[in-house]
Design a protein around this motif. Structure first.
Motif, short mmCIF file in Angstrom:
data_model
loop_
_atom_site.label_atom_id
_atom_site.label_comp_id
_atom_site.label_asym_id
_atom_site.label_seq_id
_atom_site.Cartn_x
_atom_site.Cartn_y
_atom_site.Cartn_z
N ALA A 164 25.58 70.26 -61.61
CA ALA A 164 26.65 70.20 -60.61
C ALA A 164 28.04 70.27 -61.25
O ALA A 164 29.03 70.37 -60.54
N ILE A 165 28.09 70.20 -62.57
CA ILE A 165 29.37 70.28 -63.29
C ILE A 165 29.46 71.67 -63.92
O ILE A 165 28.79 71.94 -64.92
N PRO A 166 30.24 72.57 -63.34
CA PRO A 166 30.28 73.95 -63.83
C PRO A 166 30.65 74.07 -65.32
O PRO A 166 30.11 74.90 -66.03
N GLN A 167 31.54 73.23 -65.80
CA GLN A 167 31.98 73.31 -67.19
C GLN A 167 30.90 72.87 -68.18
O GLN A 167 30.97 73.19 -69.36
N CYS A 168 29.90 72.16 -67.72
CA CYS A 168 28.88 71.62 -68.61
C CYS A 168 28.08 72.74 -69.29
O CYS A 168 27.89 72.72 -70.50
N ALA A 169 27.62 73.70 -68.53
CA ALA A 169 26.84 74.79 -69.10
C ALA A 169 27.66 75.58 -70.11
O ALA A 169 27.17 75.96 -71.18
N GLU A 170 28.93 75.81 -69.81
CA GLU A 170 29.80 76.53 -70.73
C GLU A 170 30.00 75.74 -72.02
O GLU A 170 29.97 76.30 -73.11
N SER A 171 30.17 74.44 -71.90
CA SER A 171 30.32 73.59 -73.08
C SER A 171 29.05 73.60 -73.93
O SER A 171 29.13 73.66 -75.16
N MET A 185 13.53 48.52 -66.87
CA MET A 185 14.76 49.28 -67.08
C MET A 185 14.48 50.53 -67.91
O MET A 185 15.07 51.58 -67.66
N GLU A 186 13.60 50.42 -68.90
CA GLU A 186 13.24 51.59 -69.71
C GLU A 186 12.62 52.68 -68.84
O GLU A 186 12.95 53.86 -68.99
N VAL A 187 11.75 52.28 -67.92
CA VAL A 187 11.12 53.26 -67.03
C VAL A 187 12.16 53.90 -66.12
O VAL A 187 12.17 55.13 -65.96
N LEU A 188 13.04 53.10 -65.56
CA LEU A 188 14.09 53.63 -64.70
C LEU A 188 15.03 54.55 -65.47
O LEU A 188 15.42 55.61 -64.99
N PHE A 189 15.39 54.15 -66.68
CA PHE A 189 16.26 54.97 -67.51
C PHE A 189 15.59 56.31 -67.83
O PHE A 189 16.21 57.37 -67.73
N SER A 190 14.33 56.27 -68.22
CA SER A 190 13.61 57.51 -68.54
C SER A 190 13.53 58.43 -67.34
O SER A 190 13.71 59.64 -67.46
N TYR A 191 13.26 57.85 -66.17
CA TYR A 191 13.20 58.66 -64.95
C TYR A 191 14.56 59.30 -64.67
O TYR A 191 14.65 60.50 -64.41
N LEU A 207 25.52 52.84 -70.53
CA LEU A 207 26.11 53.26 -69.27
C LEU A 207 25.14 53.11 -68.11
O LEU A 207 25.53 52.74 -66.99
N PHE A 208 23.87 53.38 -68.35
CA PHE A 208 22.87 53.19 -67.31
C PHE A 208 22.79 51.72 -66.90
O PHE A 208 22.80 51.41 -65.71
N ARG A 209 22.74 50.84 -67.89
CA ARG A 209 22.70 49.40 -67.59
C ARG A 209 23.95 48.97 -66.84
O ARG A 209 23.88 48.18 -65.89
N ALA A 210 25.10 49.49 -67.26
CA ALA A 210 26.35 49.14 -66.58
C ALA A 210 26.33 49.63 -65.13
O ALA A 210 26.72 48.90 -64.22
N GLY A 211 25.87 50.85 -64.91
CA GLY A 211 25.77 51.37 -63.55
C GLY A 211 24.81 50.55 -62.70
O GLY A 211 25.07 50.29 -61.52
N PHE A 212 23.70 50.16 -63.30
CA PHE A 212 22.72 49.35 -62.59
C PHE A 212 23.31 47.99 -62.22
O PHE A 212 23.15 47.52 -61.09
N GLN A 213 24.03 47.38 -63.16
CA GLN A 213 24.66 46.08 -62.88
C GLN A 213 25.70 46.21 -61.77
O GLN A 213 25.79 45.34 -60.90
N LEU A 214 26.48 47.28 -61.82
CA LEU A 214 27.46 47.50 -60.75
C LEU A 214 26.79 47.66 -59.41
O LEU A 214 27.25 47.11 -58.40
N ASP A 259 15.22 62.05 -67.25
CA ASP A 259 14.36 63.23 -67.13
C ASP A 259 14.53 63.98 -65.81
O ASP A 259 14.43 65.21 -65.79
N TYR A 260 14.77 63.26 -64.72
CA TYR A 260 14.75 63.91 -63.41
C TYR A 260 16.09 63.95 -62.68
O TYR A 260 16.33 64.84 -61.89
N LEU A 261 16.95 62.99 -62.93
CA LEU A 261 18.22 62.95 -62.22
C LEU A 261 19.36 63.58 -63.01
O LEU A 261 20.17 64.32 -62.46
N GLU A 262 19.42 63.30 -64.30
CA GLU A 262 20.51 63.80 -65.13
C GLU A 262 20.62 65.32 -65.13
O GLU A 262 21.74 65.85 -64.98
N PRO A 263 19.52 66.09 -65.27
CA PRO A 263 19.66 67.55 -65.29
C PRO A 263 20.34 68.11 -64.04
O PRO A 263 21.23 68.97 -64.15
N ALA A 264 19.97 67.60 -62.89
CA ALA A 264 20.59 68.08 -61.65
C ALA A 264 22.06 67.68 -61.57
O ALA A 264 22.90 68.46 -61.11
#
Length: 84
Positions: free
Chosen positions: A23-30, A5-11, A71-78, A14-19
């Motif tokens: 995709a959320i226009p307000q994020c950069a402004e915030s 789970m640590e490896v999946l969370f780190s991945y 939240l990652f664990r919750a998403g994974f469980q779902l 590092d690689y999925l969260e930035p993209a």
């Protein structure tokens, strides 16, 4: 979390969260707004207040990290439940 789970969370972090954040226009402004406000705040604080701010921000970052993990664990469980 388990090692896998640590490896999946780190991945994901590092690689999925930035993209996903891009995709959320307000994020950069915030992010710009928070950065500017932090700079203005730091400019008016004395050394003792700066230490207090830094301690607060460090704890806040740690709390955010734990919340992201939960939240990652919750998403994974779902996902596991939905794939049954």
């Amino acid at each position: 979390m388990t090692d896998a789970m640590e490896v999946l969370f780190s991945y994901a972090q590092d690689y999925l969260e930035p993209a996903l954040l891009l995709a959320i226009p307000q994020c950069a402004e915030s992010q710009r707004c928070v950065s500017g406000q932090e700079k203005r705040l730091r400019a008016i604080l004395d050394e003792a207040a700066l230490k207090c701010l830094n301690d607060f921000l460090d704890e806040q970052k740690l709390l955010l990290f734990f919340e992201k993990q939960a939240l990652f664990r919750a998403g994974f469980q779902l996902a596991m439940e939905l794939s049954r």
